[in-house]
Enzyme design. Structure first.
Site, PDB file in Angstrom:
ATOM      1  N   THR A 158       1.034  -1.298  -0.161  1.00 18.33           N
ATOM      2  CA  THR A 158       0.093  -0.104  -0.422  1.00 18.33           C
ATOM      3  C   THR A 158       1.045   1.277   0.194  1.00 18.33           C
ATOM      4  O   THR A 158       0.663   2.163  -1.022  1.00 18.33           O
ATOM      5  CB  THR A 158      -0.615   0.166   1.100  1.00 18.33           C
ATOM      6  OG1 THR A 158      -1.995  -1.210   0.853  1.00 18.33           O
ATOM      7  CG2 THR A 158      -1.796   1.221   1.200  1.00 18.33           C
ATOM      8  N   ASP A 215       1.787  -6.765  -4.412  1.00 17.45           N
ATOM      9  CA  ASP A 215       1.621  -6.711  -3.475  1.00 17.45           C
ATOM     10  C   ASP A 215       1.862  -7.480  -2.823  1.00 17.45           C
ATOM     11  O   ASP A 215       2.201  -8.691  -2.947  1.00 17.45           O
ATOM     12  CB  ASP A 215      -0.425  -6.901  -3.985  1.00 17.45           C
ATOM     13  CG  ASP A 215      -1.561  -7.007  -2.600  1.00 17.45           C
ATOM     14  OD1 ASP A 215      -2.780  -6.287  -2.734  1.00 17.45           O
ATOM     15  OD2 ASP A 215      -1.626  -7.594  -1.527  1.00 17.45           O
ATOM     16  N   SER A 216       1.740  -7.335  -0.892  1.00 15.47           N
ATOM     17  CA  SER A 216       2.503  -8.217  -0.509  1.00 15.47           C
ATOM     18  C   SER A 216       1.444  -9.660  -0.910  1.00 15.47           C
ATOM     19  O   SER A 216       2.353 -10.827   0.393  1.00 15.47           O
ATOM     20  CB  SER A 216       2.964  -8.126   1.020  1.00 15.47           C
ATOM     21  OG  SER A 216       2.318  -8.305   1.813  1.00 15.47           O
ATOM     22  N   SER A 217       0.606 -10.234  -1.142  1.00 11.23           N
ATOM     23  CA  SER A 217      -0.286 -11.362  -0.931  1.00 11.23           C
ATOM     24  C   SER A 217       0.703 -12.498  -2.030  1.00 11.23           C
ATOM     25  O   SER A 217       0.443 -13.469  -2.178  1.00 11.23           O
ATOM     26  CB  SER A 217      -1.817 -11.231  -1.409  1.00 11.23           C
ATOM     27  OG  SER A 217      -1.736  -9.992  -1.716  1.00 11.23           O
ATOM     28  N   THR A 254       1.626  -4.250   3.971  1.00 11.92           N
ATOM     29  CA  THR A 254       1.152  -4.809   5.528  1.00 11.92           C
ATOM     30  C   THR A 254       0.941  -6.573   5.231  1.00 11.92           C
ATOM     31  O   THR A 254       1.048  -6.696   6.300  1.00 11.92           O
ATOM     32  CB  THR A 254       0.427  -3.549   6.085  1.00 11.92           C
ATOM     33  OG1 THR A 254      -0.621  -3.841   5.573  1.00 11.92           O
ATOM     34  CG2 THR A 254       1.235  -2.583   6.065  1.00 11.92           C
ATOM     35  N   ASP A 255      -0.076  -6.851   4.107  1.00 14.32           N
ATOM     36  CA  ASP A 255      -0.720  -8.267   4.700  1.00 14.32           C
ATOM     37  C   ASP A 255      -0.117  -9.374   5.542  1.00 14.32           C
ATOM     38  O   ASP A 255      -0.307 -10.458   5.907  1.00 14.32           O
ATOM     39  CB  ASP A 255      -1.442  -8.419   3.166  1.00 14.32           C
ATOM     40  CG  ASP A 255      -2.086  -8.138   3.510  1.00 14.32           C
ATOM     41  OD1 ASP A 255      -3.026  -6.221   4.077  1.00 14.32           O
ATOM     42  OD2 ASP A 255      -3.219  -7.673   2.190  1.00 14.32           O
ATOM     43  N   THR A 306      -1.203 -21.770  20.122  1.00 11.15           N
ATOM     44  CA  THR A 306      -2.678 -21.922  19.787  1.00 11.15           C
ATOM     45  C   THR A 306      -3.256 -20.384  19.197  1.00 11.15           C
ATOM     46  O   THR A 306      -2.032 -19.800  18.459  1.00 11.15           O
ATOM     47  CB  THR A 306      -2.480 -20.652  21.511  1.00 11.15           C
ATOM     48  OG1 THR A 306      -3.928 -20.682  21.880  1.00 11.15           O
ATOM     49  CG2 THR A 306      -1.357 -19.581  21.888  1.00 11.15           C
ATOM     50  N   GLN A 307      -4.341 -20.523  19.578  1.00  7.98           N
ATOM     51  CA  GLN A 307      -5.217 -19.982  18.480  1.00  7.98           C
ATOM     52  C   GLN A 307      -5.373 -18.586  19.044  1.00  7.98           C
ATOM     53  O   GLN A 307      -5.318 -17.153  18.590  1.00  7.98           O
ATOM     54  CB  GLN A 307      -6.434 -20.116  18.121  1.00  7.98           C
ATOM     55  CG  GLN A 307      -6.424 -21.469  17.673  1.00  7.98           C
ATOM     56  CD  GLN A 307      -7.674 -21.335  17.774  1.00  7.98           C
ATOM     57  OE1 GLN A 307      -8.993 -21.279  18.101  1.00  7.98           O
ATOM     58  NE2 GLN A 307      -8.370 -23.487  17.157  1.00  7.98           N
ATOM     59  N   CYS A 308      -4.784 -18.067  20.531  1.00  9.11           N
ATOM     60  CA  CYS A 308      -4.864 -16.865  20.839  1.00  9.11           C
ATOM     61  C   CYS A 308      -3.567 -15.976  20.964  1.00  9.11           C
ATOM     62  O   CYS A 308      -2.530 -16.490  20.481  1.00  9.11           O
ATOM     63  CB  CYS A 308      -5.010 -16.924  22.780  1.00  9.11           C
ATOM     64  SG  CYS A 308      -5.691 -18.134  23.011  1.00  9.11           S
TER      65      CYS A 308
HETATM   66  N1  ASP Z   1      -2.081  -5.469   0.015  1.00  6.19           N
HETATM   67  C1  ASP Z   1      -1.518  -3.983   0.170  1.00  6.19           C
HETATM   68  C2  ASP Z   1      -0.153  -5.508   0.826  1.00  6.19           C
HETATM   69  O1  ASP Z   1      -0.127  -5.958   1.921  1.00  6.19           O
HETATM   70  C3  ASP Z   1      -1.768  -4.497   2.053  1.00  6.19           C
HETATM   71  C4  ASP Z   1      -0.953  -2.307   2.530  1.00  6.19           C
HETATM   72  O2  ASP Z   1       0.065  -2.919   2.293  1.00  6.19           O
HETATM   73  O3  ASP Z   1      -2.078  -2.509   3.411  1.00  6.19           O
HETATM   74  O4  ASP Z   1       0.476  -5.013  -0.249  1.00  6.19           O
END
Ligand code: ASP
Length: 343
Positions: A13, A62-64, A94-95, A280-282
């Site tokens: 982003t 995109d970091s995905s 950020t992802d 753990t999921q927590c």
């Molecule tokens: N979809 C974006 C990414 O991870 C989200 C971000 O950067 O905040 O590349």
């Protein structure tokens, strides 16, 4: 004192612009026009004392779209330039930023310089962007010599006013500027008006040469237990596809439903040499196998307790351990706290 910083822009982003299809990353040449303090170093006196070098991942994403191959590429770029800079900044979406930070922390041993990951919730082209503050904070940490700050020789995340250990961090918000948190570990530093470092927590430098160990296995799965979940499909994957590792996100302190299928899963894992890295999921707290009767199923040689490790660190550690070590060595390394990833 002059610092030299290597900035690697990978996308996210931070540098995204709207298109008909949605937000996509733009080029560093466009972005730098929105970063006057870097483009024109006379903007701030102190930035004048920093030598910047930029590079971009090709393509920026995109970091995905990040994956183990991208982690290796990022690590190799840093490793190749390691001796020539005081610090490194990776601008990242950020992802999956917490996955990349965790992966890098395992790949590099004996770090004596900061590798700082940052990004933003609003693009640099937005009037209210958090990107400028986040990048400026990262510049202070990476360029510590210029700002008379002690070195943080770790892979860390600089976001909002926090410096977090990379392999202790999780993304906690798609919206808040406070996008990351480190629920089981205090901040390494806080960037308020004053910058304060948590010296007792920061890794100590040692005199050994930095070592890069890449290689990740993708022969793993990440499974979250839920009420009523029957692991029979997982058992057949273990038996037929012979996966080598499972991150098993259990309930609370390491609990599983009473269901004979779970015993069968453990047996199948023992037989096929599949390691279960139990977490753990927590977000907060740790697993303690044996605390509740409901965790008894996990008392097996194929299970390693992830204690208070994050999901992101658990998965990347498991992939890295399987990618680099023999079956015999894996359990020991998973059990050990090797980079400050668990307590
Ligand atoms: N979809 C974006 C990414 O991870 C989200 C971000 O950067 O905040 O590349």
């Amino acid at each position: 004192m002059t610092s030299s910083i290597f900035i690697l822009y990978t996308g996210g982003t931070f540098g995204m612009k709207k298109t008909k299809k949605g937000l996509v990353p733009s080029s560093w040449d466009e972005i730098i026009n929105y970063l006057p303090a870097i483009k024109n170093q006379n903007y701030f006196d102190s930035f004048n004392k920093i030598e910047f070098r930029y590079d971009t991942l090709n393509p920026v994403v995109d970091s995905s779209d990040m994956n183990p191959e991208s982690w290796n590429r990022i690590a190799e770029i840093i490793y190749k330039n390691y001796d020539d800079y005081h610090g490194f900044i990776i601008i990242h979406g950020t992802d999956t930023l917490a996955y990349t930070a965790s992966a890098l922390s395992f790949m590099f041993n004996n770090l004596d310089k900061p590798i700082v990951l940052t990004g933003s919730q609003l693009p640099i082209f937005h009037p209210r962007t958090d990107g400028i503050v986040n990048l400026s904070n990262a510049i202070y940490i990476a360029g510590h010599k210029t700002f008379n700050i002690d070195c943080i020789p770790e892979v860390c995340i600089c976001f909002n006013d926090d410096v977090l250990r990379g392999n202790r961090s999780i993304k906690v918000s798609t919206n808040d500027f406070e996008g990351f948190s480190s629920p089981n570990f205090e901040n390494l530093a806080n960037l308020e008006q004053k910058i304060t470092l948590n010296h007792t927590l920061i890794n100590k430098k040692n005199n050994n040469k930095v070592v890069l160990k890449p290689n990740f296995s993708d022969n793993v799965v990440n499974v979250t237990v839920f009420p009523g979940y029957n692991p029979s499909a997982l058992i057949s994957i273990v038996k037929n596809q012979k996966i080598e590792g499972i991150v098993l996100k259990t309930f609370g302190a390491g609990n599983l439903p009473k269901n004979s299928q779970w015993q069968k899963l453990i047996k199948a894992c023992e037989k096929n040499k599949t390691i279960i890295f139990a977490t753990t999921q927590c977000p907060n707290g740790k697993i303690e196998i044996g605390k509740y009767a409901s965790s008894a199923t996990l008392q097996s040689t194929c299970v390693v307790s992830g204690k208070d490790i994050t999901s992101e660190a658990a998965l990347t550690k498991l992939m890295w351990v399987i990618g680099n070590y023999s079956y015999k060595e894996r359990h020991d390394i998973l059990r050990q706290n090797i980079r400050g990833e668990m307590t």
